[in-house]
Design an enzyme around this catalytic site. Structure first.
Site, mmCIF file in Angstrom:
data_model
loop_
_atom_site.group_PDB
_atom_site.id
_atom_site.type_symbol
_atom_site.label_atom_id
_atom_site.label_comp_id
_atom_site.label_asym_id
_atom_site.label_seq_id
_atom_site.Cartn_x
_atom_site.Cartn_y
_atom_site.Cartn_z
ATOM 1 N N GLU A 1 33.652 55.144 30.006
ATOM 2 C CA GLU A 1 32.704 55.970 29.247
ATOM 3 C C GLU A 1 31.364 56.173 29.963
ATOM 4 O OE1 GLU A 1 32.518 54.122 25.379
ATOM 5 O OE2 GLU A 1 34.687 54.162 25.160
ATOM 6 N N ASN B 1 38.137 55.544 32.620
ATOM 7 C CA ASN B 1 38.608 55.659 31.235
ATOM 8 C C ASN B 1 37.512 56.250 30.348
ATOM 9 O OD1 ASN B 1 40.698 54.917 29.246
ATOM 10 N ND2 ASN B 1 39.207 53.446 28.475
ATOM 11 N N HIS C 1 41.161 58.690 20.587
ATOM 12 C CA HIS C 1 40.791 58.276 19.224
ATOM 13 C C HIS C 1 40.575 59.573 18.447
ATOM 14 C CE1 HIS C 1 40.232 54.100 20.376
ATOM 15 N NE2 HIS C 1 39.447 54.482 21.369
ATOM 16 N N GLU D 1 44.117 54.559 24.507
ATOM 17 C CA GLU D 1 43.569 53.922 23.293
ATOM 18 C C GLU D 1 43.891 54.771 22.075
ATOM 19 O OE1 GLU D 1 39.420 52.869 23.544
ATOM 20 O OE2 GLU D 1 39.557 52.315 25.652
ATOM 21 N N ASP E 1 44.657 56.101 18.562
ATOM 22 C CA ASP E 1 44.806 55.829 17.128
ATOM 23 C C ASP E 1 44.439 57.096 16.376
ATOM 24 O OD1 ASP E 1 41.992 55.672 17.303
ATOM 25 O OD2 ASP E 1 41.976 53.482 17.140
HETATM 26 O O1 G3I Z 1 32.369 38.374 19.123
HETATM 27 C C1 G3I Z 1 31.676 38.578 17.890
HETATM 28 C C2 G3I Z 1 31.868 37.409 17.003
HETATM 29 O O2 G3I Z 1 31.286 36.282 17.601
HETATM 30 C C3 G3I Z 1 31.237 37.723 15.656
HETATM 31 O O3 G3I Z 1 31.502 36.674 14.769
HETATM 32 C C4 G3I Z 1 31.794 38.994 15.080
HETATM 33 C C5 G3I Z 1 31.128 39.388 13.772
HETATM 34 O O4 G3I Z 1 31.255 40.764 13.528
HETATM 35 O O5 G3I Z 1 31.579 40.030 15.989
HETATM 36 C C6 G3I Z 1 32.212 39.796 17.220
HETATM 37 O O6 G3I Z 1 32.007 40.875 18.065
HETATM 38 C C7 G3I Z 1 32.698 42.066 17.757
HETATM 39 C C8 G3I Z 1 33.604 42.399 18.917
HETATM 40 O O7 G3I Z 1 34.222 43.641 18.690
HETATM 41 C C9 G3I Z 1 34.660 41.358 19.159
HETATM 42 O O8 G3I Z 1 35.488 41.241 18.060
HETATM 43 C C10 G3I Z 1 31.688 43.165 17.539
HETATM 44 O O9 G3I Z 1 30.955 42.905 16.359
HETATM 45 C C11 G3I Z 1 32.372 44.476 17.432
HETATM 46 O O10 G3I Z 1 31.413 45.522 17.420
HETATM 47 C C12 G3I Z 1 33.294 44.681 18.610
HETATM 48 O O11 G3I Z 1 33.945 45.922 18.434
HETATM 49 C C13 G3I Z 1 34.716 46.361 19.538
HETATM 50 C C14 G3I Z 1 34.113 47.643 20.113
HETATM 51 O O12 G3I Z 1 34.939 48.125 21.163
HETATM 52 C C15 G3I Z 1 32.711 47.423 20.654
HETATM 53 O O13 G3I Z 1 32.119 48.651 20.863
HETATM 54 C C16 G3I Z 1 36.103 46.659 19.028
HETATM 55 O O14 G3I Z 1 36.721 45.449 18.607
HETATM 56 C C17 G3I Z 1 36.939 47.314 20.117
HETATM 57 O O15 G3I Z 1 38.132 47.780 19.572
HETATM 58 C C18 G3I Z 1 36.193 48.506 20.695
HETATM 59 O O16 G3I Z 1 36.975 49.040 21.731
HETATM 60 C C19 G3I Z 1 36.463 50.225 22.365
HETATM 61 C C20 G3I Z 1 37.000 50.246 23.774
HETATM 62 O O17 G3I Z 1 36.671 49.051 24.429
HETATM 63 C C21 G3I Z 1 36.458 51.443 24.547
HETATM 64 N N1 G3I Z 1 36.753 52.667 23.853
HETATM 65 C C22 G3I Z 1 36.330 52.717 22.472
HETATM 66 C C23 G3I Z 1 36.901 51.527 21.694
HETATM 67 C C24 G3I Z 1 36.510 51.636 20.247
HETATM 68 O O18 G3I Z 1 35.124 51.530 20.098
#
Ligand code: G3I
Length: 493
Positions: free
Chosen positions: A196, A237, A273, A303, A305
């Site tokens: 990105e 990507n 997405h 990715e 969905d």
């Molecule tokens: O690690 C912390 C944890 O310690 C805490 O307790 C918890 C509470 O909410 O948050 C955890 O972090 C989260 C992290 O995922 C790991 O689970 C973040 O809040 C959350 O914002 C984060 O979201 C991820 C997101 O990327 C971040 O922007 C999503 O799971 C993940 O699916 C998403 O993936 C991205 C791709 O990498 C790139 N393309 C877009 C895609 C969707 O946004």
């Protein structure tokens, strides 16, 4: 008799109008008393060809290592890896989730576990334990791994300081890639090197990466990645680049220049997405994939969905719309030899980033109880070169007056007896609101024969009721006779 059939053209890659406003009530039949007749059928879509090429074979000298009735096995027969992103929390605690994943996929992407911020949460501490568990699973099961991602503006370590000296950031990046490479040790065959880096308008995203490493930072990251991970296929990507648009044009220009400059890039990952109903046109997808392939690059759907929470309609119809989106994207990938891998961003609605980021949704292939959804059957069908399940099925099963009048009402009162009728627009009505979803073309067909006049004008119309107005688009106008049956038919979207 009335029949309502989702068009086969809707099931194969087809043009679909993006939804416009909520459709709250829809009925078919009768004649309108006001409003200009809307003649002309909506676009009936492209010809009903669209089946992908004859089945590609996988590696000819090896037996399919996967059950052919799974996504992995069906994908192998088409020469495609089929993958999903794996959630760290579900991986740690949900055995049913893990066995479903192991049975069905030939490629694994750690959803978060190989992102920089999760690997090096303290500047002096590296933790590959979550990532290691996933890579070991993949290696044991013979799955490919997509490492995701070496460079992204999100999920950076907290200790990375936006105000740090550019030189300090560059050193941290170098150490990060070196550490990942030492741990990876040749096991991860594909890396999303940069994620990105561009904005929707095609410009370079303003981030710590561009600020500290300069305008050539994307190319520089590929050079660094190749030095450290010489075995790996290196991908750029991004989202909103799966179809032809300003952003995919910019990515195309960027990677074309990188190739001209001898930068080691192997492929482009297209995230996909999307929402059901606003999904990319299949022709656009295929053409876009093809142009990257013509540069000599591989393309991965990385990715995918399909969100549904804003789609109007009942569940069956919404699930059908979602399934159709999956079917057309997978079919488009299969049409293009450059597209060698299809990964979903998760696989069960039990765990999806969409719920956390946008609100409750069901964007994936299995439901929360780990039961396969129409979306799953759609992907299987696409992989087998078959049309979308449910296409060509008649949705109205008791449309024949000879079988009774269940399901019919009138547009003028409570009965459908012709003797009650006092205006020409008054007709018999069947409510189809519970059968249809936005954005799907259906073929509607009704047969009529007059009783009491030799011939007269008749119309098949649709009554669409939304928040602001009711419209009565005409599906077909013709003349009917007492001497025989006349068919009124057309396409409604
Ligand atoms: O690690 C912390 C944890 O310690 C805490 O307790 C918890 C509470 O909410 O948050 C955890 O972090 C989260 C992290 O995922 C790991 O689970 C973040 O809040 C959350 O914002 C984060 O979201 C991820 C997101 O990327 C971040 O922007 C999503 O799971 C993940 O699916 C998403 O993936 C991205 C791709 O990498 C790139 N393309 C877009 C895609 C969707 O946004």
């Amino acid at each position: 008799m009335l029949s309502l059939v989702p068009l086969l053209g809707a099931c194969e890659p087809a043009k679909v109008a993006a939804p416009t406003g909520g459709m709250s009530d829809t009925a078919i039949g009768g004649e309108p008393d006001t409003g200009e007749p809307e003649t002309g059928n909506p676009d009936s879509g492209p010809p009903e060809t669209g089946n992908p090429d004859p089945i590609d074979t996988g590696p000819l000298d090896t037996a399919n290592p996967w059950d052919p009735d799974t996504l992995a096995g069906a994908g192998w027969l088409r020469g495609r890896a089929i993958g999903a992103a794996l959630s760290t929390t579900a991986f740690a605690k949900d055995e049913a989730y893990l066995s479903l994943f192991s049975e069905n996929f030939s490629s694994l992407t750690p959803e978060n576990a190989t992102k920089w911020g999760l690997l090096q949460s303290e500047s002096s501490t590296w933790d590959f334990s979550d990532a290691e568990g996933m890579v070991e699973l993949a290696v044991n099961q013979g799955m490919a791994v997509r490492g995701h991602t070496l460079a992204w503006h999100n999920q950076l370590p907290d200790w990375i300081d936006d105000d740090s000296m550019a030189e300090t950031f560059a050193l941290s990046v170098q150490a990060h890639v070196e550490s990942v490479a030492a741990w990876d040790d040749g096991r991860i065959e594909t890396w999303d090197v940069v994620n990105e880096a561009l904005e929707d308008d095609g410009s370079l995203r303003d981030s710590i990466w561009s600020q500290d490493l300069g305008s050539e930072w994307v190319a520089d990251m590929f050079v660094l990645a190749h030095e450290q991970l010489p075995h790996a296929a290196l991908f750029y990507n991004d989202y909103s680049i799966a179809w032809l648009n300003t952003k995919s044009d910019a990515v195309y220009a960027m990677v074309e220049q990188m190739l001209a400059d001898g930068v080691p890039i192997d492929g482009v990952g297209m995230q996909v997405h999307v929402s059901a109903g606003s999904a990319p046109e299949p022709e656009d997808l295929a053409e876009n994939i093809r142009r990257f392939g013509d540069l000599g690059l591989e393309v991965h759907i990385t990715e995918m969905d399909v969100q549904m929470r804003d789609i109007a309609g009942v569940d069956d119809a919404r699930l059908f719309a979602q399934a159709r989106t999956y079917h057309r994207v997978v079919s488009a990938c299969l049409e293009e030899p450059a597209c060698t891998s299809i990964s979903f961003w998760g696989f069960t609605d039990r765990y999806s980033w969409i719920d956390d980021h946008y609100g409750a949704d069901d964007p994936l292939l299995w439901d929360e109880d780990l039961q396969p959804k129409p979306a799953h059957h759609a992907v299987m069908a696409a992989l087998r070169g078959e049309p979308l399940p449910g296409c060509g099925e008649e949705f109205i099963t008791n449309g024949d007056f000879e079988k009774g009048t269940d399901g019919w009402t009138s547009s003028w009162g409570n009965t459908i007896e012709a003797t009650d009728r006092y205006e020409t627009w008054q007709g018999v009505v069947q409510d189809i609101t519970h059968l249809v979803a936005e954005g799907i073309p259906y073929e509607a067909s009704a047969w009529v024969r007059l009783d009491g006049a030799d011939s007269d004008d008749v119309s098949l119309t649709m009554s669409i009721v939304d928040e602001t107005e009711t419209t009565w688009p005409h599906i077909m106008d013709t003349t009917a006779y007492s001497s025989g049956w006349t068919e009124l038919s057309g396409t409604v979207t």
